[in-house]
Design an enzyme around this catalytic site. Structure first.
Site, PDB file in Angstrom:
ATOM      1  N   HIS A 185       0.831  -1.210   0.000  1.00  0.00           N
ATOM      2  CA  HIS A 185       0.000   0.000   0.000  1.00  0.00           C
ATOM      3  C   HIS A 185       0.861   1.253   0.000  1.00  0.00           C
ATOM      4  O   HIS A 185       0.526   2.255  -0.649  1.00  0.00           O
ATOM      5  CB  HIS A 185      -0.933  -0.006   1.213  1.00  0.00           C
ATOM      6  CG  HIS A 185      -1.717   1.257   1.351  1.00  0.00           C
ATOM      7  ND1 HIS A 185      -1.510   2.147   2.373  1.00  0.00           N
ATOM      8  CD2 HIS A 185      -2.682   1.798   0.567  1.00  0.00           C
ATOM      9  CE1 HIS A 185      -2.326   3.177   2.232  1.00  0.00           C
ATOM     10  NE2 HIS A 185      -3.041   2.995   1.150  1.00  0.00           N
ATOM     11  N   GLU A 197       1.834   2.038  -3.426  1.00  0.00           N
ATOM     12  CA  GLU A 197       0.723   2.626  -4.176  1.00  0.00           C
ATOM     13  C   GLU A 197       0.845   4.149  -4.150  1.00  0.00           C
ATOM     14  O   GLU A 197       0.564   4.828  -5.143  1.00  0.00           O
ATOM     15  CB  GLU A 197      -0.609   2.186  -3.568  1.00  0.00           C
ATOM     16  CG  GLU A 197      -1.823   2.781  -4.248  1.00  0.00           C
ATOM     17  CD  GLU A 197      -3.080   2.628  -3.416  1.00  0.00           C
ATOM     18  OE1 GLU A 197      -3.882   3.585  -3.388  1.00  0.00           O
ATOM     19  OE2 GLU A 197      -3.252   1.569  -2.786  1.00  0.00           O
ATOM     20  N   HIS A 198       1.274   4.696  -3.007  1.00  0.00           N
ATOM     21  CA  HIS A 198       1.476   6.139  -2.875  1.00  0.00           C
ATOM     22  C   HIS A 198       2.806   6.571  -3.510  1.00  0.00           C
ATOM     23  O   HIS A 198       2.857   7.550  -4.253  1.00  0.00           O
ATOM     24  CB  HIS A 198       1.467   6.538  -1.397  1.00  0.00           C
ATOM     25  CG  HIS A 198       0.127   6.453  -0.748  1.00  0.00           C
ATOM     26  ND1 HIS A 198      -0.582   7.562  -0.357  1.00  0.00           N
ATOM     27  CD2 HIS A 198      -0.644   5.385  -0.421  1.00  0.00           C
ATOM     28  CE1 HIS A 198      -1.732   7.197   0.192  1.00  0.00           C
ATOM     29  NE2 HIS A 198      -1.788   5.870   0.167  1.00  0.00           N
ATOM     30  N   GLU A 233      -4.082   7.888   6.671  1.00  0.00           N
ATOM     31  CA  GLU A 233      -5.112   7.088   6.013  1.00  0.00           C
ATOM     32  C   GLU A 233      -5.527   5.917   6.888  1.00  0.00           C
ATOM     33  O   GLU A 233      -6.704   5.549   6.946  1.00  0.00           O
ATOM     34  CB  GLU A 233      -4.603   6.589   4.669  1.00  0.00           C
ATOM     35  CG  GLU A 233      -5.666   5.913   3.831  1.00  0.00           C
ATOM     36  CD  GLU A 233      -5.202   5.575   2.432  1.00  0.00           C
ATOM     37  OE1 GLU A 233      -5.813   4.680   1.823  1.00  0.00           O
ATOM     38  OE2 GLU A 233      -4.231   6.191   1.961  1.00  0.00           O
TER      39      GLU A 233
END
Length: 462
Positions: free
Chosen positions: A84, A87-88, A164
């Site tokens: 994840h 992903e950023h 997040e």
């Protein structure tokens, strides 16, 4: 916003051998029913990158999907959340481009993008006018080859990811409950790892961890590229040769071989939150079914009958007739390995958890004992078929379907098998699967229960 549910640096190298010629798809009979599918072509570069192209000239647009076969399933204690995190990071600069240039360049060309991470995959998507195709290849090739590991950017994104996590898990009742249940339902398999990562790991990733993870999993031989829209295969393959063929192949990632042992009894957890107003009851059943399983269409139809729409069994019983819940739902996970069938009910403030659980148990026992009606099965089939054809009507749906079939089943043509697979399911199969899966011994039960906030400590006031 970059989505979950669901990406440093590779040096440019030289392809080891000549690039194989593109192969036109040999279509099974089912594929011929999808207009335009006969034009699909595929090619695998010498570095292992599989490329699939579906020309569709209805509108002057295209999209570009990159499916990386990496998710939380590929993590371990100490580095959870890295898929994840990338992903950023994949949007935050390369040795050629400053942070933010990826988005600025794409938007200047009329495009947009997004990404998602799951247990199994990290998916990057670009939507753009077909005239921008070469610019997209340049951008995507650059970030696959030259991702930057600027320590300041790493720390900035670490903070974004942690924020997040707070919004989607720590400060979200359903997110908190599901994370606790997932970690309880699996005792061995890495599906127990939350996609967003555990807090202590997010705080402590090292640059060396990031570089090794990126080199291993964001390699061309661990990816599938799908382009659909107003393009021609020869055009796409030529750009792939120019921008992607030189990326070096990497050693194959270590395979995940752990098999979750059979669950031998119900597991129950209770999450108590002082900031919650509404109770939740949820079940997570081991389905024993992964993507590509012959039983996956049966599982999808069972889930649809239980919970899709206001005429579904759970909505009618818990929401309409008994008014014990304000919402009820179900969804099935299916990835590289067998996943969970989730069933839940959202209660009103002050709702009775015991009553909602009893009603859920009654409905699940009924479908396992008595089966489903012909009308229910027909409705569920129609819902799945309409979703399939809606997807095939858009270039985004086409690209996603081809990529999903390729990564999970090893053949993008399998995407066209869905209608026949749903048509072949019988009521007896749905009942048998319900009896197999919907057993109390096979589930993790999670209850989210609002509690009174603790009284303020008045010791210092004496």
């Amino acid at each position: 916003m970059r989505l979950l549910s669901i990406a440093c640096a590779l040096a440019l190298g030289t392809a080891a051998s000549a690039v194989p010629a593109a192969t036109p798809a040999a279509k099974p009979a089912a594929a011929a029913a999808v207009p335009g599918s006969e034009a699909i072509a595929s090619k695998t570069l010498a570095n292992g990158l599989k490329i699939i192209v579906w020309p569709d000239h209805d509108i002057p647009n295209a999209n570009y999907y990159t499916f990386y076969k990496v998710g939380s399933r590929n993590e371990r204690a100490g580095i959870t959340g890295l898929a994840h995190f990338f992903e950023h990071m994949m949007f935050n600069g390369t040795t050629r481009r400053a942070p933010g240039d990826f988005d600025r360049t794409m938007e200047a060309a009329g495009g947009s993008n997004n990404a998602s991470t799951s247990n199994d995959l990290t998916i990057y998507t670009d939507w753009f006018p077909s005239s921008a195709l070469e610019a997209i290849f340049d951008l995507e090739g650059d970030r696959m080859a030259n991702l930057s590991f600027d320590p300041k950017v790493v720390e900035s994104e670490r903070g974004v990811v942690y924020s997040e996590r707070r919004s989607s898990v720590d400060n979200d009742n359903m997110g908190t409950l599901m994370e606790q249940m997932q970690a309880t339902a699996y005792v061995a398999h890495p599906y127990q790892i939350p996609t967003i990562g555990w807090p202590s790991d997010i705080e402590r990733w090292k640059i060396e961890d990031l570089k090794q993870f990126f080199k291993t999993y964001y390699a061309p031989n661990n990816a599938v590229l799908v382009v659909a829209g107003d393009v021609e295969p020869a055009q796409v393959f030529a750009l792939a040769d120019q921008y992607l063929a030189a990326l070096p192949r990497q050693p194959e990632p270590t395979p995940v071989t752990t098999i979750e042992p059979e669950q031998l009894g119900e597991r129950r957890i209770v999450v108590e939150r002082a900031d919650a107003q509404s109770p939740i009851v949820a079940y997570a059943f081991h389905s024993g079914i992964g993507a590509g399983s012959k039983d996956y269409p049966v599982l999808e139809l069972l889930t649809t009958i239980l919970a899709q729409g206001q005429s579904s069994r759970l909505h009618q019983r818990l929401v309409e007739r008994e008014q014990a819940a304000v919402g009820a739902g179900a969804f099935a996970e299916a990835g590289f390995d067998p996943g969970l069938l989730w069933i839940y009910a959202m209660l009103p403030p002050g709702g009775d958890l015991a009553k909602a659980e009893a009603l859920l148990d009654e409905e699940l026992a009924k479908i396992a004992r008595d089966g489903v009606t012909a009308a229910e099965l027909d409705k569920a089939r129609n819902l799945k078929l309409s979703a399939f054809w809606r997807g095939m009507a858009t270039i985004n749906g086409k690209a996603r379907a081809l990529g999903t079939a390729e990564v999970f089943e090893g053949d993008y043509r399998k995407a066209f098998d869905e209608p026949a697979a749903f048509e072949a399911v019988t009521a007896a199969q749905v009942q048998a699967l319900a009896a197999t899966i919907l057993r109390k011994q096979n589930r993790t039960t999670g209850l989210l229960q609002p509690v009174a906030a603790p009284a303020a400590n008045k010791e210092g006031a004496r």
